[in-house]
Design a protein around this motif. Structure first.
Motif, PDB file in Angstrom:
ATOM      1  N   LEU A  43       0.862  -1.178   0.000  1.00 60.21           N
ATOM      2  CA  LEU A  43       0.000   0.000   0.000  1.00 60.21           C
ATOM      3  C   LEU A  43       0.900   1.230   0.000  1.00 60.21           C
ATOM      4  O   LEU A  43       1.812   1.330   0.818  1.00 60.21           O
ATOM      5  CB  LEU A  43      -0.892   0.012   1.240  1.00 60.21           C
ATOM      6  N   ALA A  44       0.662   2.150  -0.900  1.00 62.68           N
ATOM      7  CA  ALA A  44       1.480   3.358  -0.987  1.00 62.68           C
ATOM      8  C   ALA A  44       0.562   4.565  -1.129  1.00 62.68           C
ATOM      9  O   ALA A  44      -0.270   4.607  -2.036  1.00 62.68           O
ATOM     10  CB  ALA A  44       2.426   3.283  -2.179  1.00 62.68           C
ATOM     11  N   GLY A  45       0.709   5.509  -0.229  1.00 63.70           N
ATOM     12  CA  GLY A  45      -0.083   6.730  -0.277  1.00 63.70           C
ATOM     13  C   GLY A  45       0.821   7.946  -0.280  1.00 63.70           C
ATOM     14  O   GLY A  45       1.830   7.975   0.426  1.00 63.70           O
ATOM     15  N   PHE A  46       0.467   8.934  -1.066  1.00 68.27           N
ATOM     16  CA  PHE A  46       1.252  10.155  -1.177  1.00 68.27           C
ATOM     17  C   PHE A  46       0.327  11.345  -1.016  1.00 68.27           C
ATOM     18  O   PHE A  46      -0.784  11.341  -1.533  1.00 68.27           O
ATOM     19  CB  PHE A  46       1.961  10.227  -2.539  1.00 68.27           C
ATOM     20  N   GLY A  47       0.781  12.356  -0.309  1.00 69.01           N
ATOM     21  CA  GLY A  47      -0.062  13.512  -0.076  1.00 69.01           C
ATOM     22  C   GLY A  47       0.700  14.809  -0.214  1.00 69.01           C
ATOM     23  O   GLY A  47       1.885  14.837  -0.545  1.00 69.01           O
ATOM     24  N   GLY A  48      -0.006  15.889   0.075  1.00 70.07           N
ATOM     25  CA  GLY A  48       0.591  17.218  -0.006  1.00 70.07           C
ATOM     26  C   GLY A  48       1.743  17.381   0.962  1.00 70.07           C
ATOM     27  O   GLY A  48       1.823  16.717   1.987  1.00 70.07           O
ATOM     28  N   GLY A  49       2.653  18.270   0.624  1.00 73.32           N
ATOM     29  CA  GLY A  49       3.806  18.516   1.483  1.00 73.32           C
ATOM     30  C   GLY A  49       4.810  17.381   1.492  1.00 73.32           C
ATOM     31  O   GLY A  49       5.548  17.205   2.447  1.00 73.32           O
ATOM     32  N   MET A  50       4.815  16.614   0.440  1.00 69.77           N
ATOM     33  CA  MET A  50       5.732  15.462   0.310  1.00 69.77           C
ATOM     34  C   MET A  50       5.494  14.403   1.370  1.00 69.77           C
ATOM     35  O   MET A  50       6.401  13.694   1.772  1.00 69.77           O
ATOM     36  CB  MET A  50       7.199  15.925   0.320  1.00 69.77           C
ATOM     37  N   ALA A  51       4.270  14.270   1.851  1.00 68.50           N
ATOM     38  CA  ALA A  51       3.939  13.224   2.809  1.00 68.50           C
ATOM     39  C   ALA A  51       3.786  11.897   2.071  1.00 68.50           C
ATOM     40  O   ALA A  51       3.282  11.858   0.953  1.00 68.50           O
ATOM     41  CB  ALA A  51       2.625  13.571   3.511  1.00 68.50           C
ATOM     42  N   ALA A  52       4.248  10.831   2.696  1.00 67.92           N
ATOM     43  CA  ALA A  52       4.136   9.511   2.093  1.00 67.92           C
ATOM     44  C   ALA A  52       3.980   8.467   3.183  1.00 67.92           C
ATOM     45  O   ALA A  52       4.487   8.635   4.289  1.00 67.92           O
ATOM     46  CB  ALA A  52       5.365   9.202   1.256  1.00 67.92           C
ATOM     47  N   GLY A  53       3.249   7.429   2.871  1.00 64.10           N
ATOM     48  CA  GLY A  53       3.093   6.316   3.791  1.00 64.10           C
ATOM     49  C   GLY A  53       3.076   5.020   3.018  1.00 64.10           C
ATOM     50  O   GLY A  53       2.496   4.935   1.932  1.00 64.10           O
ATOM     51  N   LEU A  54       3.744   4.004   3.536  1.00 64.25           N
ATOM     52  CA  LEU A  54       3.824   2.703   2.887  1.00 64.25           C
ATOM     53  C   LEU A  54       3.537   1.615   3.905  1.00 64.25           C
ATOM     54  O   LEU A  54       3.883   1.742   5.074  1.00 64.25           O
ATOM     55  CB  LEU A  54       5.222   2.462   2.302  1.00 64.25           C
ATOM     56  N   ALA A  55       2.913   0.540   3.463  1.00 62.73           N
ATOM     57  CA  ALA A  55       2.684  -0.623   4.306  1.00 62.73           C
ATOM     58  C   ALA A  55       2.666  -1.860   3.416  1.00 62.73           C
ATOM     59  O   ALA A  55       2.120  -1.833   2.317  1.00 62.73           O
ATOM     60  CB  ALA A  55       1.374  -0.501   5.057  1.00 62.73           C
ATOM     61  N   LEU A  56       3.250  -2.926   3.905  1.00 63.34           N
ATOM     62  CA  LEU A  56       3.214  -4.204   3.213  1.00 63.34           C
ATOM     63  C   LEU A  56       2.349  -5.134   4.051  1.00 63.34           C
ATOM     64  O   LEU A  56       2.644  -5.363   5.219  1.00 63.34           O
ATOM     65  CB  LEU A  56       4.626  -4.785   3.045  1.00 63.34           C
ATOM     66  N   ILE A  57       1.263  -5.649   3.448  1.00 66.62           N
ATOM     67  CA  ILE A  57       0.356  -6.518   4.173  1.00 66.62           C
ATOM     68  C   ILE A  57       0.177  -7.831   3.431  1.00 66.62           C
ATOM     69  O   ILE A  57       0.438  -7.910   2.227  1.00 66.62           O
ATOM     70  CB  ILE A  57      -1.030  -5.853   4.402  1.00 66.62           C
ATOM     71  N   GLU A  58      -0.240  -8.862   4.147  1.00 71.84           N
ATOM     72  CA  GLU A  58      -0.568 -10.132   3.534  1.00 71.84           C
ATOM     73  C   GLU A  58      -2.083 -10.270   3.573  1.00 71.84           C
ATOM     74  O   GLU A  58      -2.701 -10.079   4.617  1.00 71.84           O
ATOM     75  CB  GLU A  58       0.077 -11.283   4.286  1.00 71.84           C
ATOM     76  N   TRP A  59      -2.689 -10.576   2.437  1.00 64.76           N
ATOM     77  CA  TRP A  59      -4.144 -10.653   2.337  1.00 64.76           C
ATOM     78  C   TRP A  59      -4.645 -11.921   2.982  1.00 64.76           C
ATOM     79  O   TRP A  59      -4.185 -12.967   2.880  1.00 64.76           O
ATOM     80  CB  TRP A  59      -4.561 -10.589   0.870  1.00 64.76           C
TER      81      TRP A  59
END
Length: 59
Positions: A43-59
């Motif tokens: 999962l990769a999310g990017f937002g304003g102000g160069m914010a970013a978040g990543l997560a690796l999950i198993e379904w």
């Protein structure tokens, strides 16, 4: 390289949904039966102000 990787997108269908983008895309992929038990999902999310978040999950 990830030879078996698949990218799911909902931007062209729903436009920019902000914070709901990741759960919306996961739900769409699940309803389309493209996620299987044991799949690794990045999962990769990017937002304003160069914010970013990543997560690796198993379904």
């Amino acid at each position: 390289a990830l030879p078996h990787a698949t990218m799911h997108q909902t931007l062209t269908t729903y436009a920019n949904t902000g914070a709901a983008s990741i759960p919306l895309t996961l739900d769409t992929a699940h309803r389309n039966h493209t996620l299987h038990p044991g799949d690794l999902i990045l999962l990769a999310g990017f937002g304003g102000g160069m914010a970013a978040g990543l997560a690796l999950i198993e379904w």
